[in-house]
Design a protein around this motif. Structure first.
Motif, PDB file in Angstrom:
ATOM      1  N   UNK A  38     -63.346   8.827 -10.176  1.00  0.00           N
ATOM      2  CA  UNK A  38     -63.239  10.255 -10.429  1.00  0.00           C
ATOM      3  C   UNK A  38     -64.298  10.696 -11.436  1.00  0.00           C
ATOM      4  N   UNK A  39     -64.442   9.914 -12.482  1.00  0.00           N
ATOM      5  CA  UNK A  39     -65.406  10.161 -13.553  1.00  0.00           C
ATOM      6  C   UNK A  39     -66.815  10.198 -12.971  1.00  0.00           C
ATOM      7  N   UNK A  40     -67.118   9.180 -12.168  1.00  0.00           N
ATOM      8  CA  UNK A  40     -68.443   9.077 -11.548  1.00  0.00           C
ATOM      9  C   UNK A  40     -68.745  10.326 -10.707  1.00  0.00           C
ATOM     10  N   UNK A  41     -67.731  10.705  -9.893  1.00  0.00           N
ATOM     11  CA  UNK A  41     -67.942  11.851  -8.991  1.00  0.00           C
ATOM     12  C   UNK A  41     -68.173  13.127  -9.786  1.00  0.00           C
ATOM     13  N   UNK A  42     -67.331  13.353 -10.806  1.00  0.00           N
ATOM     14  CA  UNK A  42     -67.453  14.582 -11.587  1.00  0.00           C
ATOM     15  C   UNK A  42     -68.819  14.666 -12.258  1.00  0.00           C
ATOM     16  N   UNK A  43     -69.245  13.522 -12.838  1.00  0.00           N
ATOM     17  CA  UNK A  43     -70.543  13.509 -13.510  1.00  0.00           C
ATOM     18  C   UNK A  43     -71.665  13.828 -12.517  1.00  0.00           C
ATOM     19  N   UNK A  44     -71.556  13.228 -11.312  1.00  0.00           N
ATOM     20  CA  UNK A  44     -72.603  13.439 -10.310  1.00  0.00           C
ATOM     21  C   UNK A  44     -72.635  14.895  -9.829  1.00  0.00           C
ATOM     22  N   UNK A  45     -71.427  15.476  -9.589  1.00  0.00           N
ATOM     23  CA  UNK A  45     -71.371  16.831  -9.043  1.00  0.00           C
ATOM     24  C   UNK A  45     -71.823  17.872 -10.068  1.00  0.00           C
ATOM     25  N   UNK A  46     -71.276  17.750 -11.300  1.00  0.00           N
ATOM     26  CA  UNK A  46     -71.561  18.792 -12.305  1.00  0.00           C
ATOM     27  C   UNK A  46     -72.908  18.585 -12.988  1.00  0.00           C
ATOM     28  N   UNK A  47     -73.538  17.435 -12.738  1.00  0.00           N
ATOM     29  CA  UNK A  47     -74.844  17.134 -13.337  1.00  0.00           C
ATOM     30  C   UNK A  47     -74.833  17.249 -14.864  1.00  0.00           C
ATOM     31  N   UNK A  48     -73.796  16.674 -15.458  1.00  0.00           N
ATOM     32  CA  UNK A  48     -73.723  16.626 -16.925  1.00  0.00           C
ATOM     33  C   UNK A  48     -74.884  15.774 -17.426  1.00  0.00           C
ATOM     34  N   UNK A  49     -75.601  16.220 -18.488  1.00  0.00           N
ATOM     35  CA  UNK A  49     -76.693  15.387 -19.002  1.00  0.00           C
ATOM     36  C   UNK A  49     -76.171  14.043 -19.528  1.00  0.00           C
ATOM     37  N   UNK A  50     -77.027  13.017 -19.405  1.00  0.00           N
ATOM     38  CA  UNK A  50     -76.613  11.663 -19.774  1.00  0.00           C
ATOM     39  C   UNK A  50     -76.187  11.532 -21.231  1.00  0.00           C
ATOM     40  N   UNK A  51     -76.844  12.277 -22.112  1.00  0.00           N
ATOM     41  CA  UNK A  51     -76.526  12.125 -23.538  1.00  0.00           C
ATOM     42  C   UNK A  51     -75.169  12.742 -23.886  1.00  0.00           C
ATOM     43  N   UNK A  52     -74.650  13.586 -22.957  1.00  0.00           N
ATOM     44  CA  UNK A  52     -73.343  14.194 -23.202  1.00  0.00           C
ATOM     45  C   UNK A  52     -72.236  13.299 -22.658  1.00  0.00           C
ATOM     46  N   UNK A  53     -72.374  12.920 -21.374  1.00  0.00           N
ATOM     47  CA  UNK A  53     -71.392  12.021 -20.770  1.00  0.00           C
ATOM     48  C   UNK A  53     -72.076  11.192 -19.699  1.00  0.00           C
ATOM     49  N   UNK A  95     -51.877  -0.719 -12.946  1.00  0.00           N
ATOM     50  CA  UNK A  95     -52.775  -0.103 -13.945  1.00  0.00           C
ATOM     51  C   UNK A  95     -54.245  -0.301 -13.610  1.00  0.00           C
ATOM     52  N   UNK A  96     -54.566  -1.459 -13.017  1.00  0.00           N
ATOM     53  CA  UNK A  96     -55.969  -1.704 -12.667  1.00  0.00           C
ATOM     54  C   UNK A  96     -56.416  -0.710 -11.601  1.00  0.00           C
ATOM     55  N   UNK A  97     -55.548  -0.470 -10.615  1.00  0.00           N
ATOM     56  CA  UNK A  97     -55.874   0.494  -9.566  1.00  0.00           C
ATOM     57  C   UNK A  97     -56.086   1.884 -10.163  1.00  0.00           C
ATOM     58  N   UNK A  98     -55.205   2.269 -11.080  1.00  0.00           N
ATOM     59  CA  UNK A  98     -55.331   3.576 -11.724  1.00  0.00           C
ATOM     60  C   UNK A  98     -56.660   3.663 -12.477  1.00  0.00           C
ATOM     61  N   UNK A  99     -57.006   2.574 -13.166  1.00  0.00           N
ATOM     62  CA  UNK A  99     -58.235   2.540 -13.945  1.00  0.00           C
ATOM     63  C   UNK A  99     -59.458   2.727 -13.048  1.00  0.00           C
TER      64      UNK A  99
END
Lengths: 255, 262
Positions: free
Chosen positions: A21-36, A11-15
């Motif tokens: 994955x979360x980090x990459x998606x946020x970086x690529x899509x450039x979601x504003x900080x106040x959203x995610x 479970x730790x590995x999955x986490x």
């Protein structure tokens, strides 16, 4: 500990994977900080904001523990009286279930009107969320005592209190601990909800302030801390269970 | 005066008369076995003597004192061992005495040693085999301060070999620690091997159908099972049970045939 490492790495590995994955998606899509906010940003906030967050954490932990203790006591007292006095069980049990159908969020403003903003309404909120799992689990445990054991105790001349303390209570302990585990995690949630009623500090207050000022990273810090706190409470109960119920660990072939 | 006197007991559950006019008595330090087909109300007899139920009519006296509805006057060994899983063997055997407020730890340890359970004094019941659990349950009954021990088909759940072991063991322990025993079984051989007297009861309504004094000398050992005299007695008791059956419905008849024979 070894066991934890052997079983816990999956479970730790999955986490960790999820976080990446979360980090990459946020970086690529450039979601504003106040959203995610990205996980690294949340981590930063934990480190830099720790000193200002710490008092909130302590305050919530304290109130959660207090509420949990009161809730446990109420839950056990209710369970024992319902078990020992059948007419109370018949008349009160349905009402208990009803009490759980009233959403706490709805009840909270009422409690403020009646009891103000002090400690009491908060403890009541936590108690209301905590006691029910314990009561149900304990009643279940009392009911599961095998007839043959009870018959022996009665034939051997056990009185009502001997029957309870020497047979029914120890027999119900594993069930009671199951209830305690559920209640322990509920108590943190109850504490946060109770702080929304109005408090000077606490994770609930921190969360309200953070979300109203669009500091989403702080909201995530609050959520994370609630999860960690719940987990910690759970671990304490599991440890207590291991200590008190050593007899069931080997499969528990009860005859 | 008899140790236990059961006199003209009547007990019904609703319209069913389970016991109709049951009478018997047990002398001090006598080993008496009640034998009867299953469903003949044997457990009801124990529940009445144990004070869990009260009879509709009749007298139950222990050493001359009325014990109707009085729990705790006898010590009891149930069909299942009913040991408390959170207690050690030692704590378990002390339970019966503890309920009466008289614990004797040293005597308990001594008896566990005599019973061949020396290695298991501080073990938990889950570590014991079925036969050992029943030994613990019997010692628990022996350590209880009451003078009459009631045993409710204690060996019926054990396999054949263990059962024979247990019967021999029970006799040896009983000869060391003499008590008045009321034993219930549906095995004729067990009854003949163990007891001084056998009371045969009939089924529905339950009453005493026959009574036999068992003539074999003590101490007894397992060679008795093959003794000519023993087999003759076995036949006699079997017939008395069968005759009982033929008076009743076919179901009772079938039950008597199912009796164990080696």
């Amino acid at each position: 500990m070894n066991f934890l490492i052997r079983k816990g790495w999956r479970p730790i590995a999955v986490l960790i994977l999820l976080f990446i994955l979360w980090e990459i998606i946020v970086k690529i899509t450039k979601v504003p900080d106040w959203l995610l906010p990205a996980p690294t940003m949340i981590l930063n906030e934990i480190i830099s904001g720790w000193t200002s967050f710490y008092p909130d954490l302590v305050s919530t932990s304290k109130i959660a523990v207090e509420g949990f203790l009161v809730g446990t006591t109420v839950g056990l007292v209710v369970a024992v009286s319902l078990h020992l006095v059948p007419w109370i069980r018949d008349s009160v049990y349905p009402l208990l279930i009803l009490s759980q159908n009233v959403p706490i969020i709805v009840l909270a403003p009422l409690l403020v009107i009646w009891f103000g903003f002090g400690l009491l309404p908060k403890i009541i909120v936590i108690t209301l969320t905590c006691f029910f799992p314990i009561t149900v689990a304990a009643l279940d445990g009392f009911k599961q005592v095998p007839y043959s054991h009870k018959h022996y105790m009665l034939m051997a001349g056990a009185g009502k209190s001997q029957l309870f303390w020497k047979l029914e209570w120890p027999y119900a302990l594993p069930s009671i601990f199951s209830g305690l585990k559920i209640s322990a995690t509920y108590s943190v949630m109850g504490a946060v909800i109770s702080e929304w009623l109005g408090a000077e500090k606490g994770i609930g207050v921190y969360m309200t302030l953070a979300s109203s000022s669009f500091r989403t990273d702080k909201v995530f810090v609050a959520i994370l801390s609630i999860m960690v706190l719940s987990l910690l409470f759970f671990a304490v109960i599991v440890a207590a269970e291991k200590y008190f119920i050593r007899w069931q660990s080997k499969g528990g072939n009860v005859e | 005066m008899s140790h236990l006197l059961v006199d003209h007991i009547v007990k019904s559950f609703g319209p069913n008369e389970v016991l109709s006019d049951l009478s018997f008595s047990i002398e001090k330090e006598e080993f008496v076995t009640i034998i009867g087909p299953s469903g003949s109300g044997k457990s009801t007899i124990f529940n009445l003597i144990g004070g869990i139920m009260t009879p509709d009519k009749g007298i139950i006296q222990l050493e001359g004192n009325n014990i109707i509805g009085k729990r705790g006057s006898i010590s009891f060994m149930p069909q299942t061992p009913s040991l408390l899983p959170w207690r050690t063997v030692l704590q378990n055997v002390l339970l019966g005495a503890e309920l009466q407020g008289k614990k004797d730890r040293d005597k308990a340890i001594e008896m566990l040693h005599k019973a061949g359970l020396a290695d298991y004094v501080h073990a938990r019941p889950e570590e014991l085999s079925g036969g050992m659990k029943q030994r613990v349950a019997f010692i628990r009954a022996l350590l209880s301060p009451q003078s009459l021990i009631c045993l409710d088909e204690p060996f019926s759940a054990l396999d054949e070999l263990t059962r024979l072991e247990m019967q021999k063991w029970l006799l040896s322990i009983w000869e060391d620690y003499r008590r008045t025993v009321l034993f219930v079984t549906h095995s004729i051989e067990e009854a003949l091997f163990l007891s001084d007297r056998i009371i045969v009861i009939s089924v529905k309504p339950t009453k005493v159908a026959a009574e036999f004094e068992v003539p074999f000398n003590r101490p007894r050992d397992e060679s008795l099972f093959l003794d000519e005299e023993f087999l003759k007695w076995k036949r006699t008791v079997t017939y008395s049970l069968k005759n009982e059956g033929s008076d009743n419905d076919g179901e009772a008849n079938r039950r008597t045939y199912s009796f164990r024979s080696i």
